[in-house]
Motif scaffolding. Structure first.
Motif, PDB file in Angstrom:
ATOM      1  N   VAL A  25       0.694  -1.367  -0.219  1.00  0.00           N
ATOM      2  CA  VAL A  25      -0.113   0.075  -0.037  1.00  0.00           C
ATOM      3  C   VAL A  25       0.946   1.032   0.118  1.00  0.00           C
ATOM      4  N   HIS A  26       1.917   1.210   0.806  1.00  0.00           N
ATOM      5  CA  HIS A  26       2.562   2.474   0.800  1.00  0.00           C
ATOM      6  C   HIS A  26       3.617   2.727  -0.509  1.00  0.00           C
ATOM      7  N   GLY A  27       4.184   1.439  -0.811  1.00  0.00           N
ATOM      8  CA  GLY A  27       4.829   1.584  -2.033  1.00  0.00           C
ATOM      9  C   GLY A  27       3.949   2.179  -3.447  1.00  0.00           C
ATOM     10  N   ILE A  28       2.641   1.511  -3.255  1.00  0.00           N
ATOM     11  CA  ILE A  28       1.679   2.141  -4.379  1.00  0.00           C
ATOM     12  C   ILE A  28       1.295   3.672  -4.190  1.00  0.00           C
ATOM     13  N   ARG A  29       1.206   3.941  -3.168  1.00  0.00           N
ATOM     14  CA  ARG A  29       0.940   5.320  -2.607  1.00  0.00           C
ATOM     15  C   ARG A  29       2.405   6.364  -2.910  1.00  0.00           C
ATOM     16  N   LEU A  30       3.393   5.886  -2.927  1.00  0.00           N
ATOM     17  CA  LEU A  30       4.467   6.634  -3.063  1.00  0.00           C
ATOM     18  C   LEU A  30       4.699   6.668  -4.416  1.00  0.00           C
ATOM     19  N   ALA A  31       4.653   5.532  -5.401  1.00  0.00           N
ATOM     20  CA  ALA A  31       4.708   5.566  -6.676  1.00  0.00           C
ATOM     21  C   ALA A  31       3.645   6.458  -7.348  1.00  0.00           C
ATOM     22  N   ARG A  32       2.392   6.517  -7.050  1.00  0.00           N
ATOM     23  CA  ARG A  32       1.640   7.414  -7.333  1.00  0.00           C
ATOM     24  C   ARG A  32       1.873   8.917  -7.264  1.00  0.00           C
ATOM     25  N   ILE A  33       2.484   9.180  -6.226  1.00  0.00           N
ATOM     26  CA  ILE A  33       3.038  10.771  -5.736  1.00  0.00           C
ATOM     27  C   ILE A  33       4.173  10.819  -6.548  1.00  0.00           C
ATOM     28  N   GLY A  34       4.900  10.025  -6.728  1.00  0.00           N
ATOM     29  CA  GLY A  34       6.292  10.244  -7.978  1.00  0.00           C
ATOM     30  C   GLY A  34       5.710  10.353  -9.329  1.00  0.00           C
ATOM     31  N   TYR A  35       4.502   9.673  -9.727  1.00  0.00           N
ATOM     32  CA  TYR A  35       4.334   9.796 -11.134  1.00  0.00           C
ATOM     33  C   TYR A  35       3.517  11.015 -11.314  1.00  0.00           C
ATOM     34  N   ARG A  36       2.699  11.586 -10.290  1.00  0.00           N
ATOM     35  CA  ARG A  36       1.986  12.768 -10.514  1.00  0.00           C
ATOM     36  C   ARG A  36       3.276  14.119 -10.714  1.00  0.00           C
TER      37      ARG A  36
END
Length: 81
Positions: A25-36
């Motif tokens: 969950v935290h990995g997906i959240r951080l990846a989404r923040i980085g992608y944005r």
């Protein structure tokens, strides 16, 4: 692992599953923040022209005059009924 009882193994597997879920969950959240943030690159800042120093402001200060001492009348007696 073989020495644990069935309930012990279940607890260990549950903790492992919980940790894996938290990491995902935290990995997906951080990846989404980085992608944005990839699409929002800031343009380079233009150098600002040097600002002029403001001229100093001078104040005229008047000297205070001494106030004469106030004269008080004699104290009055107050009675509460």
């Amino acid at each position: 692992m073989l020495l644990l009882s069935v309930q012990g193994r279940g607890a260990v597997y549950t903790l492992c599953l919980l940790l894996i879920c938290i990491i995902l969950v935290h990995g997906i959240r951080l990846a989404r923040i980085g992608y944005r943030s990839l699409g929002k690159k800031m343009p380079p800042e233009k150098p600002k022209p040097p600002e002029k120093k403001p001229e100093p402001v001078y104040y005229i200060v008047e000297k205070r005059k001494k106030r004469s001492k106030a004269e008080y009348s004699d104290p009055k007696r107050i009675s509460f009924k």
